[in-house]
Design an enzyme around this catalytic site. Structure first.
Site, PDB file in Angstrom:
ATOM      1  N   HIS A  91       0.931  -1.232   0.192  1.00 28.23           N
ATOM      2  CA  HIS A  91      -0.078   0.053  -0.162  1.00 28.23           C
ATOM      3  C   HIS A  91       0.802   1.229  -0.116  1.00 28.23           C
ATOM      4  O   HIS A  91       0.234   2.371  -0.133  1.00 28.23           O
ATOM      5  CB  HIS A  91      -0.897  -0.068   1.265  1.00 28.23           C
ATOM      6  CG  HIS A  91      -0.263   0.359   2.607  1.00 28.23           C
ATOM      7  ND1 HIS A  91       0.483  -0.784   3.109  1.00 28.23           N
ATOM      8  CD2 HIS A  91      -0.146   1.421   3.362  1.00 28.23           C
ATOM      9  CE1 HIS A  91       0.795  -0.075   4.223  1.00 28.23           C
ATOM     10  NE2 HIS A  91       0.727   0.916   4.196  1.00 28.23           N
TER      11      HIS A  91
HETATM   12  C1  UD1 Z   1      -1.927   5.424   6.112  1.00 30.27           C
HETATM   13  C2  UD1 Z   1      -0.507   6.076   6.620  1.00 30.27           C
HETATM   14  C3  UD1 Z   1       0.256   4.863   6.307  1.00 30.27           C
HETATM   15  C4  UD1 Z   1      -0.110   3.606   7.023  1.00 30.27           C
HETATM   16  C5  UD1 Z   1      -1.533   3.117   6.305  1.00 30.27           C
HETATM   17  C6  UD1 Z   1      -1.989   1.952   6.894  1.00 30.27           C
HETATM   18  C7  UD1 Z   1      -0.363   8.278   6.423  1.00 30.27           C
HETATM   19  C8  UD1 Z   1       0.667   9.254   5.760  1.00 30.27           C
HETATM   20  N1  UD1 Z   1      -0.115   7.159   5.903  1.00 30.27           N
HETATM   21  O1  UD1 Z   1      -1.754   5.323   4.630  1.00 30.27           O
HETATM   22  O2  UD1 Z   1       1.556   5.128   7.397  1.00 30.27           O
HETATM   23  O3  UD1 Z   1       0.888   2.644   6.825  1.00 30.27           O
HETATM   24  O4  UD1 Z   1      -2.218   4.299   6.457  1.00 30.27           O
HETATM   25  O5  UD1 Z   1      -3.160   1.558   6.270  1.00 30.27           O
HETATM   26  O6  UD1 Z   1      -0.646   8.437   7.443  1.00 30.27           O
HETATM   27  N2  UD1 Z   1      -9.188   5.164   2.077  1.00 30.27           N
HETATM   28  C9  UD1 Z   1     -10.407   4.223   1.997  1.00 30.27           C
HETATM   29  N3  UD1 Z   1     -11.160   3.870   3.027  1.00 30.27           N
HETATM   30  C10 UD1 Z   1     -10.464   4.192   4.378  1.00 30.27           C
HETATM   31  C11 UD1 Z   1      -9.193   4.707   4.240  1.00 30.27           C
HETATM   32  C12 UD1 Z   1      -8.671   5.008   3.237  1.00 30.27           C
HETATM   33  O7  UD1 Z   1     -11.123   4.055   1.080  1.00 30.27           O
HETATM   34  O8  UD1 Z   1     -11.108   3.873   5.494  1.00 30.27           O
HETATM   35  C13 UD1 Z   1      -8.656   5.046   0.538  1.00 30.27           C
HETATM   36  C14 UD1 Z   1      -8.768   6.582   0.250  1.00 30.27           C
HETATM   37  O9  UD1 Z   1      -9.144   6.806  -1.088  1.00 30.27           O
HETATM   38  C15 UD1 Z   1      -7.531   7.300   0.642  1.00 30.27           C
HETATM   39  C16 UD1 Z   1      -6.497   6.475   0.333  1.00 30.27           C
HETATM   40  O10 UD1 Z   1      -7.340   5.043   0.744  1.00 30.27           O
HETATM   41  O11 UD1 Z   1      -7.239   8.482  -0.308  1.00 30.27           O
HETATM   42  C17 UD1 Z   1      -5.452   6.380   1.114  1.00 30.27           C
HETATM   43  O12 UD1 Z   1      -5.779   6.608   2.649  1.00 30.27           O
HETATM   44  P1  UD1 Z   1      -4.724   7.342   3.632  1.00 30.27           P
HETATM   45  O13 UD1 Z   1      -5.311   7.428   5.002  1.00 30.27           O
HETATM   46  O14 UD1 Z   1      -4.809   8.801   3.022  1.00 30.27           O
HETATM   47  O15 UD1 Z   1      -3.376   6.869   3.609  1.00 30.27           O
HETATM   48  P2  UD1 Z   1      -2.896   5.361   3.617  1.00 30.27           P
HETATM   49  O16 UD1 Z   1      -2.483   4.804   2.488  1.00 30.27           O
HETATM   50  O17 UD1 Z   1      -4.264   4.288   4.125  1.00 30.27           O
END
Ligand code: UD1
Length: 366
Positions: free
Chosen positions: A212
């Site tokens: 991821h």
């Molecule tokens: C975040 C953390 C990362 C951690 C990871 C674990 C930061 C900078 N990154 O990354 O360190 O390893 O979480 O999972 O804090 N989304 C959904 N549903 C959710 C959450 C996210 O669909 O419940 C999608 C959204 O489109 C979002 C994307 O996933 O834009 C990324 O989510 P985000 O929280 O920005 O970062 P992660 O890649 O999850």
């Protein structure tokens, strides 16, 4: 004493659980949980509260997804109100996600004491958003709880006062130790629900993959290369790939919507289900930080698709190996593991299921 725990994203939940349990054993401690809402899907958040036995959050900031600035700033704005109103004695922040640094900064400005659980880890790679979060959070924290001695060394080198630093061990491993038997109990149901041969599952003749990191999944060419190699590896060993929402979107854009032969894309799994698979897997391929640690504890070979790790002890003592983005190296290492079988490695000191208790002891002594 009032303690406010801050969680936001999936890996935070396994870390807060043992600290809350340990503090519950002491009278006179009131605990509140604030969920920033960085992760919000049920299978990225709620299911972990259920399985880990966490209480429902007292406060939910419902911040959701967005750019780094948006997410960090919104957590700051919304958490400031809550923290200023409650003025807890300690705020505990966990890991290295955007919610961690945002709340640490708010506390520092409000003059509220903040403790960082999982302090001192460094990849020395400032292109990783988490590395920025780690560096800043550790500069701001009043107490720093490290999982391993390399964390102490990093902090001392950065000028953090020695009396703020406490080597307590790995809270994520606390949760793993406590819940391994529960993961076993879940296994019969899980093996029925996965689209994979029961025999393969029971014998552990599969590889488990998670990816991821933006550096692996955001660039279509990189992601396509990785998936191409996974398809090759799947000829030798079936692959189960629980797909993170970030990765799901990117795979969808590349047209990977369903299983390829023996490469099984599945939805993100809950904690116990993932642990059951991890424990049985012949090998794990990942870019997660926590999984490098869990495989070290479980003595399962782990190949990390990154150029560096903030958890070097998983390499020096554990079962982890960095393969970077060199796909030939990944393929060769898989072959080696499949032909060589069992790996050695040892469990690092203080990864013993009692880190949460040590944190509670330090907090109460203060
Ligand atoms: C975040 C953390 C990362 C951690 C990871 C674990 C930061 C900078 N990154 O990354 O360190 O390893 O979480 O999972 O804090 N989304 C959904 N549903 C959710 C959450 C996210 O669909 O419940 C999608 C959204 O489109 C979002 C994307 O996933 O834009 C990324 O989510 P985000 O929280 O920005 O970062 P992660 O890649 O999850």
């Amino acid at each position: 004493m009032q303690i406010l725990h801050v969680v936001g994203a999936r890996p935070n939940f396994m870390k807060v659980a043992p600290v809350m349990r340990a503090l519950r054993a002491h009278s006179g401690v009131q605990q509140l949980v604030m969920h920033t809402g960085q992760h919000y899907d049920a299978n990225m958040s709620e299911v972990f509260f259920d399985q880990l036995g966490l209480p429902r959050p007292d406060i939910n900031l419902n911040v959701g997804s967005g750019s780094h600035a948006y997410q960090t700033a919104t957590v700051m704005l919304r958490s400031e109100e809550v923290i200023a109103e409650n003025r807890p004695d300690w705020v505990l922040v966990y890991g290295d996600v955007n919610s961690t640094v945002a709340v640490a900064l708010v506390c520092a400005k409000l003059g509220i004491r903040v403790a960082h659980v999982e302090a001192g880890l460094r990849s020395f790679d400032r292109t990783m958003p988490e590395e920025i979060n780690r560096l800043l959070t550790d500069q701001l924290a009043d107490l720093l709880f490290t999982p391993s001695a390399d964390g102490d060394e990093n902090l001392l080198r950065e000028g953090i006062a020695a009396d703020k630093i406490h080597l307590v061990g790995n809270v994520m491993i606390d949760t793993l130790v406590r819940l391994l038997p529960h993961a076993e109990a879940r296994w019969p149901e899980l093996r029925q629900s996965l689209p994979v041969d029961r025999e393969v599952l029971d014998q552990g003749t599969f590889a488990l993959v998670t990816l991821h990191r933006p550096s692996n999944v955001d660039d279509p060419v990189t992601l396509r290369n990785i998936v191409a190699v996974l398809q090759e590896i799947a000829q030798d060993i079936p692959i189960i790939f629980p797909v993170h929402p970030r990765t799901r979107q990117r795979l969808h854009n590349l047209g990977f919507n369903s299983h390829r032969s023996r490469l099984y894309f599945v939805d993100p799994l809950a904690y116990l289900e993932f642990l059951g698979l991890q424990q049985r897997a012949a090998l794990v391929i990942t870019d997660s930080g926590g999984i490098q640690e869990e495989t070290t504890f479980l003595r399962v070979p782990c190949l990390t698709v990154r150029e560096n790790t903030e958890r070097p002890i998983t390499i020096t003592q554990g079962t982890n190996r960095l393969v970077g983005l060199n796909m030939d190296c990944l393929r060769d290492n898989v072959e080696q593991i499949l032909s060589r079988g069992a790996v050695g490695g040892s469990v690092p000191p203080f990864w013993d299921g009692r880190a949460g208790e040590r944190i509670a002891d330090v907090l109460l002594a203060r």
